[in-house]
Write an enzyme that holds these catalytic residues in place. Structure first.
Site, PDB file in Angstrom:
ATOM      1  N   LEU A   9       0.837  -1.206   0.000  1.00 36.04           N
ATOM      2  CA  LEU A   9       0.000   0.000   0.000  1.00 36.04           C
ATOM      3  C   LEU A   9       0.872   1.257   0.000  1.00 36.04           C
ATOM      4  CD1 LEU A   9      -2.766  -0.978   2.571  1.00 36.04           C
ATOM      5  CD2 LEU A   9      -2.500  -1.642   0.166  1.00 36.04           C
ATOM      6  N   ALA A  11      -0.615   4.517  -1.404  1.00 37.51           N
ATOM      7  CA  ALA A  11      -1.458   5.536  -2.048  1.00 37.51           C
ATOM      8  C   ALA A  11      -1.597   6.802  -1.217  1.00 37.51           C
ATOM      9  CB  ALA A  11      -2.842   4.952  -2.345  1.00 37.51           C
ATOM     10  N   ARG A  16       1.469  13.793   7.596  1.00 34.96           N
ATOM     11  CA  ARG A  16       2.337  14.156   8.716  1.00 34.96           C
ATOM     12  C   ARG A  16       3.770  14.483   8.278  1.00 34.96           C
ATOM     13  NH1 ARG A  16       0.114   8.867  11.801  1.00 34.96           N
ATOM     14  NH2 ARG A  16      -0.276   8.370   9.617  1.00 34.96           N
ATOM     15  N   LYS A  23       4.820  10.533   0.455  1.00 33.74           N
ATOM     16  CA  LYS A  23       5.659   9.975   1.530  1.00 33.74           C
ATOM     17  C   LYS A  23       6.570   8.850   1.073  1.00 33.74           C
ATOM     18  CE  LYS A  23       3.762   7.453   4.860  1.00 33.74           C
ATOM     19  NZ  LYS A  23       2.970   7.245   6.091  1.00 33.74           N
ATOM     20  N   GLN A  73      -5.788   3.709  -6.450  1.00 34.92           N
ATOM     21  CA  GLN A  73      -6.859   3.953  -5.486  1.00 34.92           C
ATOM     22  C   GLN A  73      -7.161   5.453  -5.620  1.00 34.92           C
ATOM     23  OE1 GLN A  73      -5.639   4.135  -1.394  1.00 34.92           O
ATOM     24  NE2 GLN A  73      -7.643   3.530  -0.615  1.00 34.92           N
ATOM     25  N   ASP A 103       5.478   2.207   3.933  1.00 31.06           N
ATOM     26  CA  ASP A 103       6.244   3.105   4.812  1.00 31.06           C
ATOM     27  C   ASP A 103       6.946   2.371   5.949  1.00 31.06           C
ATOM     28  OD1 ASP A 103       4.041   2.470   6.369  1.00 31.06           O
ATOM     29  OD2 ASP A 103       3.529   4.542   6.877  1.00 31.06           O
ATOM     30  N   ASN A 376      52.047  17.149 -17.297  1.00 25.98           N
ATOM     31  CA  ASN A 376      52.215  17.877 -16.041  1.00 25.98           C
ATOM     32  C   ASN A 376      51.519  19.234 -16.146  1.00 25.98           C
ATOM     33  OD1 ASN A 376      53.903  17.798 -13.359  1.00 25.98           O
ATOM     34  ND2 ASN A 376      53.913  19.895 -14.148  1.00 25.98           N
ATOM     35  N   SER A 404      53.172  26.983 -14.989  1.00 30.99           N
ATOM     36  CA  SER A 404      52.257  27.526 -13.992  1.00 30.99           C
ATOM     37  C   SER A 404      51.486  28.716 -14.544  1.00 30.99           C
ATOM     38  CB  SER A 404      53.038  27.974 -12.760  1.00 30.99           C
ATOM     39  OG  SER A 404      53.587  26.839 -12.131  1.00 30.99           O
ATOM     40  N   ALA A 422      55.387  29.810 -18.071  1.00 32.16           N
ATOM     41  CA  ALA A 422      54.585  30.295 -16.951  1.00 32.16           C
ATOM     42  C   ALA A 422      53.872  31.578 -17.358  1.00 32.16           C
ATOM     43  CB  ALA A 422      55.474  30.539 -15.743  1.00 32.16           C
TER      44      ALA A 422
HETATM   45  C1  UD1 Z   1      -1.334   1.774  10.020  1.00 30.98           C
HETATM   46  C2  UD1 Z   1      -2.255   0.770  10.758  1.00 30.98           C
HETATM   47  C3  UD1 Z   1      -1.813   0.673  12.203  1.00 30.98           C
HETATM   48  C4  UD1 Z   1      -0.358   0.206  12.249  1.00 30.98           C
HETATM   49  C5  UD1 Z   1       0.564   1.091  11.402  1.00 30.98           C
HETATM   50  C6  UD1 Z   1       1.894   0.418  11.259  1.00 30.98           C
HETATM   51  C7  UD1 Z   1      -4.471   0.842   9.706  1.00 30.98           C
HETATM   52  C8  UD1 Z   1      -5.865   1.349   9.817  1.00 30.98           C
HETATM   53  N1  UD1 Z   1      -3.635   1.235  10.682  1.00 30.98           N
HETATM   54  O1  UD1 Z   1      -1.510   3.032  10.626  1.00 30.98           O
HETATM   55  O2  UD1 Z   1      -2.617  -0.259  12.914  1.00 30.98           O
HETATM   56  O3  UD1 Z   1       0.097   0.177  13.604  1.00 30.98           O
HETATM   57  O4  UD1 Z   1       0.017   1.299  10.088  1.00 30.98           O
HETATM   58  O5  UD1 Z   1       2.820   1.252  10.607  1.00 30.98           O
HETATM   59  O6  UD1 Z   1      -4.169   0.110   8.784  1.00 30.98           O
HETATM   60  N2  UD1 Z   1      -2.568   3.854   2.407  1.00 30.98           N
HETATM   61  C9  UD1 Z   1      -3.164   3.683   1.181  1.00 30.98           C
HETATM   62  N3  UD1 Z   1      -4.455   4.098   1.009  1.00 30.98           N
HETATM   63  C10 UD1 Z   1      -5.181   4.651   2.004  1.00 30.98           C
HETATM   64  C11 UD1 Z   1      -4.565   4.829   3.267  1.00 30.98           C
HETATM   65  C12 UD1 Z   1      -3.251   4.411   3.444  1.00 30.98           C
HETATM   66  O7  UD1 Z   1      -2.559   3.183   0.245  1.00 30.98           O
HETATM   67  O8  UD1 Z   1      -6.334   4.988   1.766  1.00 30.98           O
HETATM   68  C13 UD1 Z   1      -1.161   3.420   2.584  1.00 30.98           C
HETATM   69  C14 UD1 Z   1      -0.239   4.560   2.952  1.00 30.98           C
HETATM   70  O9  UD1 Z   1       0.315   5.129   1.792  1.00 30.98           O
HETATM   71  C15 UD1 Z   1       0.798   3.871   3.827  1.00 30.98           C
HETATM   72  C16 UD1 Z   1       0.077   2.691   4.412  1.00 30.98           C
HETATM   73  O10 UD1 Z   1      -1.098   2.511   3.642  1.00 30.98           O
HETATM   74  O11 UD1 Z   1       1.914   3.421   3.071  1.00 30.98           O
HETATM   75  C17 UD1 Z   1      -0.291   2.893   5.874  1.00 30.98           C
HETATM   76  O12 UD1 Z   1      -1.075   4.074   6.006  1.00 30.98           O
HETATM   77  P1  UD1 Z   1      -0.819   5.107   7.192  1.00 30.98           P
HETATM   78  O13 UD1 Z   1      -1.767   6.216   7.016  1.00 30.98           O
HETATM   79  O14 UD1 Z   1       0.610   5.416   7.319  1.00 30.98           O
HETATM   80  O15 UD1 Z   1      -1.309   4.207   8.433  1.00 30.98           O
HETATM   81  P2  UD1 Z   1      -0.945   4.400   9.963  1.00 30.98           P
HETATM   82  O16 UD1 Z   1      -1.746   5.495  10.516  1.00 30.98           O
HETATM   83  O17 UD1 Z   1       0.517   4.473  10.136  1.00 30.98           O
HETATM   84 CA    CA Z   2       2.239   4.559   8.707  1.00 30.34          CA
END
Ligand code: UD1
Ligand code: CA
Length: 453
Positions: A9, A11, A16, A23, A73, A103, A376, A404, A422
């Site tokens: 995943l 998307a 943050r 990201k 997505q 991530d 040189n 030089s 030079a």
């Molecule tokens: C998520 C988990 C959390 C876990 C943590 C671990 C869920 C609801 N929560 O939280 O339990 O402890 O990861 O790191 O799954 N993404 C999509 N599409 C979306 C939303 C997110 O592709 O609609 C992708 C993001 O790009 C990311 C990953 O999913 O790479 C995780 O999303 P992120 O928002 O970072 O989740 P966390 O809040 O960290």
């Molecule tokens: Ca995360």
């Protein structure tokens, strides 16, 4: 055994991060975050994953090329919703589906393999990865029942104060049986504080439906998810230590790991020594028995064996065996330096080819030039390559001796064995064996071709 398919995943925007860059493209030790997850899959022998992209999809696609099958997505409605987009591409086949987040760059291939093995051996419908963190802030917490088995995952935003105090977290890496995943996703509702379809809710639903869920606890470090710049920096430090360990295990001396910065693509040969405050970046390749630093910066540099680079910068250039660079020199892109060359203090080299045993010491600029062997270059020599409109080429043939402070006004050719006085300003070619002096330089000595040889 059924093959494992993987869905990654990637998307989300990564709010943050406070960034215009998505990201998963933020760099960790020189490479985009998400490529670490892809590398680990390759290492665990899992073929081309499905990658769910959305935010800045085009740049993610461009950065990763053929490494994944991309699925869009269009609206980021949560991790469960993201996996739903991948379902049609998984087809009707059964078998294990590995779901990872883009991530979490510190996961290891060994952990992936262990998770898949546990999933298979325990005949589970879902197997999740967890970790115990000193500071679980930001992660989903794992709620276990009285018998110690997993009951559900609660996101921090939805957690009660007691739940928030739990230190076991969801690492965001799972293996699902394909049909269990399909069924569980169909049940998801966005009835939570964030109004999202949480993938994490599938765990409680599967358990409620009498399915088997297992969990594997890994080291805290591996579970780290990157949501902020602070976490990016912290992960960078861990990754850097791993990369340095790998170099040291392969026979490279790293005098001070705390001040040595290395990118994931860097390779170095046995008995090379890296002194403090050095930066090895991009796809730099260093030969054997080299001495790098103190204070060297190598970017996409290719160094032969026994090269010395002290307090100098080498960018996108190749350096031959036994060559010594620095202190205080700069090699800009496109330079090809031969063997046993000496490039001394305050020399700048750009897009130049320099032959074996040539010396460029003391405050020289050599740009858009081809130098032969055993040339040189005297102190303060400049190849004047730019006429204000265009760049021109300077050629200095073998064994020429450049006095030089010579200004070589390109295009110009200094013949084999020729000498410039030079302070001369050379705006006409000097024949082989010739001597040119003055401003502008006049040739005061001609030598017949065979004498010049
Ligand atoms: C998520 C988990 C959390 C876990 C943590 C671990 C869920 C609801 N929560 O939280 O339990 O402890 O990861 O790191 O799954 N993404 C999509 N599409 C979306 C939303 C997110 O592709 O609609 C992708 C993001 O790009 C990311 C990953 O999913 O790479 C995780 O999303 P992120 O928002 O970072 O989740 P966390 O809040 O960290
Ligand atoms: Ca995360």
């Amino acid at each position: 055994m059924e093959r494992v398919r993987a869905v990654v995943l990637a998307a989300g925007k990564g709010k943050r991060m406070q960034s215009d860059l998505p990201k998963v493209l933020h760099l960790l030790c020189g490479r985009p975050l998400v490529t670490y997850v892809l590398d680990v899959l390759t290492e665990a022998a899992i073929e081309r994953p499905l990658l769910v992209i959305g935010h800045a999809a085009d740049s993610v696609r461009a950065a990763l090329g053929e490494r994944a099958v991309f699925i869009e997505q269009h609206e980021q409605l949560g991790t469960g919703h993201a996996v739903m987009q991948a379902l049609p591409h998984l087809g009707p086949a059964g078998g294990p589906v590995l779901v990872l987040y883009g991530d979490t760059p510190l996961l290891s291939a060994g952990t992936i393999t262990a998770l898949v093995d546990l999933h298979r051996n325990s005949r589970s419908d879902a197997t999740m990865l967890t970790a115990a963190l000193d500071d679980p802030t930001g992660y989903g917490r794992v709620i276990r029942g009285p018998g110690g088995s997993v009951e559900r995952i609660v996101e921090e935003a939805d957690a009660s104060p007691e739940e928030a105090r739990l230190r076991e977290i969801n690492a965001g890496t799972y293996v699902f049986e394909a049909e269990a995943l399909r069924e569980a996703l169909a049940q998801l509702r966005p009835d939570n504080v964030q109004g999202e379809y949480y993938l994490t809710d599938t765990i409680a639903w599967l358990l409620g439906a009498g399915r088997r869920v297992s969990a594997l606890l890994v080291a805290a470090e591996e579970a780290m998810g990157i949501n902020s710049r602070r976490e990016l920096a912290a992960a960078g430090q861990i990754m850097r230590a791993r990369l340095l360990d790998r170099l040291m295990d392969a026979g490279v001396t790293v005098v001070d790991p705390a001040t040595t910065y290395v990118h994931a693509g860097v390779r170095a040969g046995r008995d090379t020594v890296i002194h403090p405050q050095s930066y090895l970046e991009g796809e730099t390749v260093i030969g054997r028995e080299c001495v790098i630093g103190p204070q060297a910066r190598l970017v996409d540099a290719v160094l032969g064996d026994r090269v010395t680079v002290e307090a100098s910068t080498v960018v996108k250039s190749a350096v031959g065996e036994g060559t010594r660079i620095g202190p205080y020199s700069r090699l800009r892109p496109g330079s090809r330096i031969g063997r046993f060359v000496e490039i001394g203090n305050y020399a700048e080299i750009k897009n130049a080819t320099i032959g074996d045993h040539t010396k460029v010491h003391h405050m020289s600029y050599i740009g858009d030039a081809t130098l032969g062997t055993r040339v040189n270059i005297g102190a303060g020599t400049v190849t004047c390559n730019y006429d204000g409109k265009r760049k021109h080429v300077t050629v200095i043939e073998d064994e020429a001796f450049i006095g030089s402070d010579s200004m070589l006004i390109a295009p110009v050719r200094i013949g084999r064995g020729a000498v410039t006085g030079a302070g001369s300003v050379v705006n006409k070619d000097v024949p082989p064996g010739g001597v040119a002096v003055g401003v502008p330089a006049r040739v005061i000595k001609h030598v017949s071709a065979d004498v010049a040889r």
